[in-house]
Design an enzyme around this catalytic site. Structure first.
Site, mmCIF file in Angstrom:
data_model
loop_
_atom_site.group_PDB
_atom_site.id
_atom_site.type_symbol
_atom_site.label_atom_id
_atom_site.label_comp_id
_atom_site.label_asym_id
_atom_site.label_seq_id
_atom_site.Cartn_x
_atom_site.Cartn_y
_atom_site.Cartn_z
ATOM 1 N N ARG A 77 -26.126 -70.004 21.030
ATOM 2 C CA ARG A 77 -25.218 -70.440 22.086
ATOM 3 C C ARG A 77 -25.940 -70.314 23.427
ATOM 4 O O ARG A 77 -26.334 -71.298 24.017
ATOM 5 C CB ARG A 77 -23.943 -69.575 22.038
ATOM 6 C CG ARG A 77 -22.835 -70.061 22.893
ATOM 7 C CD ARG A 77 -21.576 -69.220 22.763
ATOM 8 N NE ARG A 77 -21.755 -67.853 23.262
ATOM 9 C CZ ARG A 77 -20.757 -66.979 23.418
ATOM 10 N NH1 ARG A 77 -19.519 -67.320 23.100
ATOM 11 N NH2 ARG A 77 -20.983 -65.764 23.886
ATOM 12 N N MET A 95 7.134 -78.155 27.996
ATOM 13 C CA MET A 95 6.243 -77.614 29.030
ATOM 14 C C MET A 95 6.784 -76.333 29.657
ATOM 15 O O MET A 95 6.046 -75.377 29.885
ATOM 16 C CB MET A 95 5.996 -78.671 30.114
ATOM 17 C CG MET A 95 4.930 -78.262 31.110
ATOM 18 S SD MET A 95 4.698 -79.441 32.437
ATOM 19 C CE MET A 95 4.010 -80.835 31.564
ATOM 20 N N TYR A 118 12.407 -82.240 21.701
ATOM 21 C CA TYR A 118 11.552 -83.430 21.587
ATOM 22 C C TYR A 118 11.261 -83.733 20.122
ATOM 23 O O TYR A 118 10.903 -82.837 19.352
ATOM 24 C CB TYR A 118 10.219 -83.200 22.302
ATOM 25 C CG TYR A 118 10.279 -83.312 23.807
ATOM 26 C CD1 TYR A 118 10.704 -84.475 24.425
ATOM 27 C CD2 TYR A 118 9.885 -82.249 24.609
ATOM 28 C CE1 TYR A 118 10.750 -84.582 25.812
ATOM 29 C CE2 TYR A 118 9.917 -82.336 25.990
ATOM 30 C CZ TYR A 118 10.353 -83.508 26.582
ATOM 31 O OH TYR A 118 10.387 -83.601 27.943
ATOM 32 N N LYS A 159 -13.986 -61.273 32.485
ATOM 33 C CA LYS A 159 -14.004 -62.726 32.712
ATOM 34 C C LYS A 159 -12.613 -63.302 32.490
ATOM 35 O O LYS A 159 -11.747 -62.636 31.916
ATOM 36 C CB LYS A 159 -15.015 -63.356 31.760
ATOM 37 C CG LYS A 159 -14.734 -63.063 30.296
ATOM 38 C CD LYS A 159 -15.959 -63.282 29.416
ATOM 39 C CE LYS A 159 -15.607 -63.051 27.959
ATOM 40 N NZ LYS A 159 -16.777 -63.113 27.086
HETATM 41 C C1 LIG Z 1 -16.737 -62.043 26.227
HETATM 42 C C2 LIG Z 1 -18.019 -61.376 25.919
HETATM 43 C C3 LIG Z 1 -18.031 -59.998 25.649
HETATM 44 C C4 LIG Z 1 -16.779 -59.207 25.402
HETATM 45 O O1 LIG Z 1 -16.332 -59.560 24.094
HETATM 46 P P1 LIG Z 1 -15.074 -58.915 23.372
HETATM 47 O O2 LIG Z 1 -15.144 -59.464 21.991
HETATM 48 O O3 LIG Z 1 -13.874 -59.384 24.116
HETATM 49 O O4 LIG Z 1 -15.225 -57.437 23.415
HETATM 50 C C5 LIG Z 1 -19.270 -59.388 25.543
HETATM 51 N N1 LIG Z 1 -20.421 -60.097 25.648
HETATM 52 C C6 LIG Z 1 -20.434 -61.431 25.868
HETATM 53 C C7 LIG Z 1 -21.727 -62.146 25.966
HETATM 54 C C8 LIG Z 1 -19.228 -62.110 25.997
HETATM 55 O O5 LIG Z 1 -19.240 -63.434 26.188
#
Ligand SMILES: *Cc1c(COP(=O)(O)O)cnc(C)c1O
Length: 351
Positions: A128, A293, A245, A34
């Site tokens: 969650r 930036m 800045y 992801k």
């Molecule tokens: C992102 C995620 C993973 C992978 O997690 P890591 O800690 O990066 O290994 C696995 N399962 C779910 C549901 C996630 O959201």
């Protein structure tokens, strides 16, 4: 050197996946890709892992899944956030993506669209995503559940945190109830942290992300990412002159400053202002003033030899992703996923 350079070691990514796959024993080791493969480039990462034998991939959104499917003719793609509407469901069906069905609304939508293979996420304590356990009984046996999963909240703490055992028990209880409905479904609870907790957390599949990309909690991971930027400008300033800045840094001695062409838009978080240290030829060069930036300024008074164009290490042998994360008050995941898109990218050690 004229441009910032982000180097991603695909060989290290494959080595890390293999190491986690060895740790996970008989369980399948899927890869979380992801957020564009944790900022490393999902298409490149998936191609490397695919040729190493990884068959199953997890992304967050349907859009990420559709993009991944274009690069990946075979292999399983799971959508962690599931489906929000009919268009999402249609895209999953058309692209052979397995949505994680996380609540009753998503389950009903998938059934209304006559979707096929899917993943069911059940709640085990993270609060969650996932179907509350009380709703498990009401599921229709017509659903084609291939995988039942849940996610650990405290796996990164290691086995000392009792939350892991509590969640494991919750997951097992829910999974056992589901077994009668969906006898063919496989089970998955662990991400990287859970994989490291040991065999009783592996079930049929582990879903590793951060460890593949070289981050904690996988302490034995090979580093994946190197980031260097060339010095854009050098200047000498007198003691007492302030920099950047807000004038938050003031020279205490006659000083030499180097300006680099990276800023918070490139993932060099503004929280690193006056806190981070970069490295020149392995020697520290502290930040002087705020991150802006597109630019940062370093105190290179102790580097009299440096010249415009010389490379400065931001991430590499002297500073890991987790080191920089600590300086920014965050975690390696956030450093990786905010790596900017303006860097020249180079992929090494593709097999
Ligand atoms: C992102 C995620 C993973 C992978 O997690 P890591 O800690 O990066 O290994 C696995 N399962 C779910 C549901 C996630 O959201």
């Amino acid at each position: 050197m004229t441009q910032p350079l982000l180097t991603i070691d695909l060989g290290a990514i494959v080595d890390n996946w293999r190491a986690l796959d060895a740790l996970s024993g008989g369980a399948e080791t899927a890869a979380a890709v992801k957020a564009d493969g944790y900022g490393c480039g999902a298409a490149e990462v998936v191609a490397a892992l695919r040729s190493a034998g990884c068959r199953t991939f997890f992304v967050a959104t349907v859009e990420e899944g559709v993009r991944l499917r274009v690069a990946l003719a075979d292999g399983e793609v799971h959508i962690l956030n599931g489906i929000a509407d009919r268009d999402d469901a249609r895209a999953c069906i058309d692209n052979a993506l397995h949505p994680c069905l996380n609540h009753r609304g998503q389950i009903e939508l998938w059934q209304a669209m006559a979707g096929g293979g899917c993943t069911l996420q059940i709640e085990s304590g993270m609060a969650r995503l996932g179907l509350p356990q009380a709703e498990v009984e009401a599921l229709s046996p017509g659903l084609e559940v291939r995988l039942v999963m849940s996610h650990l909240a405290c796996a990164d703490d290691g086995p000392s945190n009792p939350a892991n055992r509590v969640q494991r028990a919750q997951f097992t209880e829910g999974a056992m109830r589901l077994r009668s409905h969906f006898p063919a479904a496989r089970l998955s609870l662990a991400a990287t942290g859970g994989t490291l907790l040991g065999a009783e957390y592996h079930f049929d599949m582990v879903r590793c992300g951060i460890g593949i990309y070289g981050g904690m909690p996988f302490a034995d991971a090979a580093p994946v990412v190197t980031l260097t930027a060339p010095i854009l400008q050098l200047r000498e300033i007198p003691a007492g002159q302030s920099v950047g800045y807000g004038w938050t840094w003031t020279a205490e001695r006659p000083s030499r400053l180097a300006t680099l062409p990276v800023g918070y838009a490139d993932g060099v978080h503004r929280a690193l202002s006056n806190r981070a240290t970069f490295y020149i030829d392995g020697k520290p060069a502290p930040m002087a003033g705020r991150v802006s930036m597109d630019l940062v300024t370093l105190d290179v008074t102790d580097h009299p030899q440096v010249q415009v164009g010389d490379p400065v290490e931001i991430l590499g042998p002297h500073q890991s992703v987790d080191d920089l994360a600590r300086a920014a008050g965050t975690i390696g995941y956030e450093i990786l996923t905010s790596l900017g898109h303006r860097y020249t990218r180079r992929y090494t050690n593709a097999q």
